[in-house]
Scaffold this motif. Structure first.
Motif, short mmCIF file in Angstrom:
data_model
loop_
_atom_site.label_atom_id
_atom_site.label_comp_id
_atom_site.label_asym_id
_atom_site.label_seq_id
_atom_site.Cartn_x
_atom_site.Cartn_y
_atom_site.Cartn_z
N ILE A 1 3.16 -4.00 -8.36
CA ILE A 1 2.10 -3.88 -9.36
C ILE A 1 2.54 -4.57 -10.65
O ILE A 1 1.75 -5.27 -11.30
N GLU A 2 3.80 -4.38 -11.02
CA GLU A 2 4.30 -5.00 -12.25
C GLU A 2 4.27 -6.53 -12.16
O GLU A 2 3.91 -7.21 -13.12
N ASN B 1 0.82 -1.21 0.00
CA ASN B 1 0.00 0.00 0.00
C ASN B 1 0.86 1.26 0.00
O ASN B 1 0.59 2.22 -0.72
N SER B 2 1.92 1.26 0.83
CA SER B 2 2.76 2.46 0.92
C SER B 2 3.45 2.75 -0.40
O SER B 2 3.56 3.91 -0.82
N GLY B 3 3.91 1.69 -1.09
CA GLY B 3 4.56 1.89 -2.38
C GLY B 3 3.59 2.36 -3.44
O GLY B 3 3.92 3.22 -4.27
N VAL B 4 2.38 1.80 -3.44
CA VAL B 4 1.37 2.23 -4.42
C VAL B 4 1.02 3.70 -4.20
O VAL B 4 0.93 4.48 -5.16
N ILE B 5 0.82 4.10 -2.95
CA ILE B 5 0.48 5.49 -2.68
C ILE B 5 1.62 6.42 -3.08
O ILE B 5 1.40 7.48 -3.67
N LEU B 6 2.87 6.02 -2.78
CA LEU B 6 4.02 6.83 -3.21
C LEU B 6 4.04 6.96 -4.72
O LEU B 6 4.29 8.05 -5.26
#
Length: 547
Positions: free
Chosen positions: A366-367, A83-88
């Motif tokens: 995501i990739e 979640n933190s990486g997606v939001i970043l």
């Protein structure tokens, strides 16, 4: 003297510095995770996400801040984890939209970029929660809009932005009770302020060690032309232009070659200019090959001119791929996330097409999820995230594909197994969605692990080494004996209407100990079928499903 603007090269240095500082502090950010299970991963996820952005940025010969930001946003999206990486990645995507077409950044544009980053991130999250990285990004933008509109010194603006971010970060425990109970500030917000601190350090000239992974990277050797005709998913510049300045004018100097390279970088991408002052080899992808030749003519005579239309190559390649894809497609595919050989084997037996390594200890990007979806070669794909921290990444991956993707909200591996069991290839998409969702929601999952540090959570005093028992990701039991905690959790879950108990034992549990637990539960709950499976999952002694 005040500095009023940031050009593309300085912006690159600043972003790389921010990424390096976050990487150096990754473990410190991980340690801020509220729940003390051994999967504190916010720092790791954000670090991997931003380093993916740095790699993409370094691979592009961008010189304007708009182009640099676009490369950063694309790299972050491809590598976003958790979640933190997606939001970043969404914050960086918003930045890129605000900087689109800009040659450099002044204070006014920086403030607009802050707002766009925060707005884009909020839109990406279905139910935004205050006291998180979202709050830190939003308040920095609001404070800048309210108080810093008249500022012209970009260095002072960055200092004020960072001060604002660190101030709101200290208030996050007042917004989220779980943060206050654990005595920590938000980990994602901390990661964001660290990035800004690193960027400010580069802006002011303060040294920050840069250590960005470069596995797989290979620089072009002298004499090589960079040829990426096989990578045509996105074409910005359509003409591959190659030539040689075979007879340079006698007065040509290295500075002239450097000037040609810079002019070509403004004209296109994939630029390679190699010279020993007796000959100059040139390669560039551009939409104006005539201008590239015109620039080179200023250095001398041209020879071996070759111009390929990559748009036509792209059309032919895409038509071929579309035909191959249509021939391969099947009606349904299933993608799931699991970690542990036993669990992977179970999903394989249930005819799951693609299993992505990941879970509590490692969130896939995501990739990773996008590639798994594509590899199913199916028209309709069901995705089983099997973890609350992977659902958002799966939803973002679904937006990148043209396939019809259904992300089911499975929050544990047993929920995913029940959902996969309920799949019927003879039924329609919506019928399967309903049946698989109902089957997953009928499962309650107990997880038994250990605490990695002392903390206070939800009124519980937790000490490092305590055995922690969770039901549906909520803490229910603390103890010192794994079997005792497992039995107490099962007792909480089993009711008169339950008929099946499944025990998945992890890599740190012997089969003998697992059999002992199986016998104890079978004797106590004779109305239930009790099954034992070797899950092989790391860090979690048992996953126990009751349905």
């Amino acid at each position: 003297m005040a500095q009023t603007k940031i050009d593309g090269l300085l912006f690159k240095e600043m972003f790389q510095s921010g990424a390096a500082l976050l990487t150096q502090n990754r473990e410190s950010v991980d340690a801020l995770n509220v729940f003390p299970v051994p999967d504190g991963d916010t720092g790791t996820n954000m670090s991997q996400t931003i380093n993916s952005a740095v790699k993409e940025m370094q691979a592009k010969n961008a010189v304007s801040v708009g182009d640099v930001a676009a490369a950063i946003a694309r790299g972050a999206l491809k590598g976003a984890r958790g979640n933190s990486g997606v939001i970043l990645s969404q914050i960086l995507r918003g930045f890129a939209s605000a900087l689109d077409g800009a040659e450099d950044i002044d204070c006014a544009l920086m403030i607009r970029a802050l707002r766009a980053g925060a707005d884009t991130a909020y839109k990406a999250v279905m139910k935004p929660k205050e006291g998180t990285i979202l709050t830190v990004a939003r308040v920095m933008a609001e404070d800048a809009e309210r108080n810093l509109r008249e500022m012209t010194d970009i260095v002072e603006l960055f200092r004020a932005i960072l001060k604002s971010g660190e101030a709101i970060l200290k208030k996050t425990p007042d917004m989220l009770p779980v943060l206050k109970q654990a005595g920590v500030v938000d980990s994602g917000g901390t990661g964001l302020t660290i990035i800004y601190r690193g960027m400010l350090a580069a802006l002011t000239g303060e040294p920050v060690e840069v250590d960005v992974p470069t596995e797989g990277a290979r620089a072009a050797m002298p004499g090589e032309f960079v040829d990426d005709h096989e990578s045509l998913e996105e074409i910005t510049f359509g003409y591959c232009t190659e030539f040689i300045v075979s007879h340079p004018r006698p007065e040509m100097r290295d500075s002239d070659v450097v000037r040609l390279r810079k002019r070509l970088e403004r004209l296109g991408d994939c630029v390679l200019v190699i010279s020993d002052l007796s000959v100059v080899k040139v390669h560039v992808h551009t939409n104006d090959p005539g201008k590239a030749l015109q620039y080179a003519l200023e250095l001398g005579e041209l020879d071996a001119i070759k111009i390929d239309n990559m748009f036509e190559e792209h059309r032919e390649r895409m038509a071929k791929l579309a035909a191959e894809e249509a021939a391969r497609q099947k009606p349904y595919g299933i993608v799931c996330v699991a970690l542990g050989k036993g669990l992977s084997d179970i999903f394989t037996e249930l005819n799951v097409d693609q299993i992505v390594d990941g879970g509590q200890t490692m969130n896939p990007s995501i990739e990773d999820l996008f590639e798994a979806i594509e590899k199913t070669h199916a028209q309709n794909v069901f995705v089983l995230p099997n973890n609350t921290n992977i659902i958002l990444a799966a939803q973002q991956a679904a937006e990148l594909t043209e396939r019809n993707v259904v992300v089911l909200p499975t929050k544990s591996v047993p929920m995913g197994i029940s959902a996969a069991l309920a799949f019927d290839p003879e039924k329609g998409v919506e019928e399967n969605r309903a049946a698989m969702t109902e089957a997953a929601e009928n499962v309650h999952t107990a997880s038994i692990t250990y605490a990695v540090r002392d903390t206070n959570f939800d009124g519980h005093d937790i000490h490092a080494g305590d055995i922690m028992g969770l039901i549906d990701n909520k803490l229910h039991e603390l103890g010192h004996d794994v079997r005792e905690v497992a039995e107490r959790l099962t007792e909480e879950m089993v009711t008169e209407d339950k008929s099946l108990i499944t025990i998945y034992y992890g890599e740190d549990v012997t089969e003998e100990d697992a059999q002992t637990l199986l016998q104890a539960l079978a004797e106590k709950y004779d109305q239930c079928d009790v099954d034992l499976q070797n899950g092989g999952q790391p860090l979690y002694y048992y996953l126990i499903a009751v349905e």
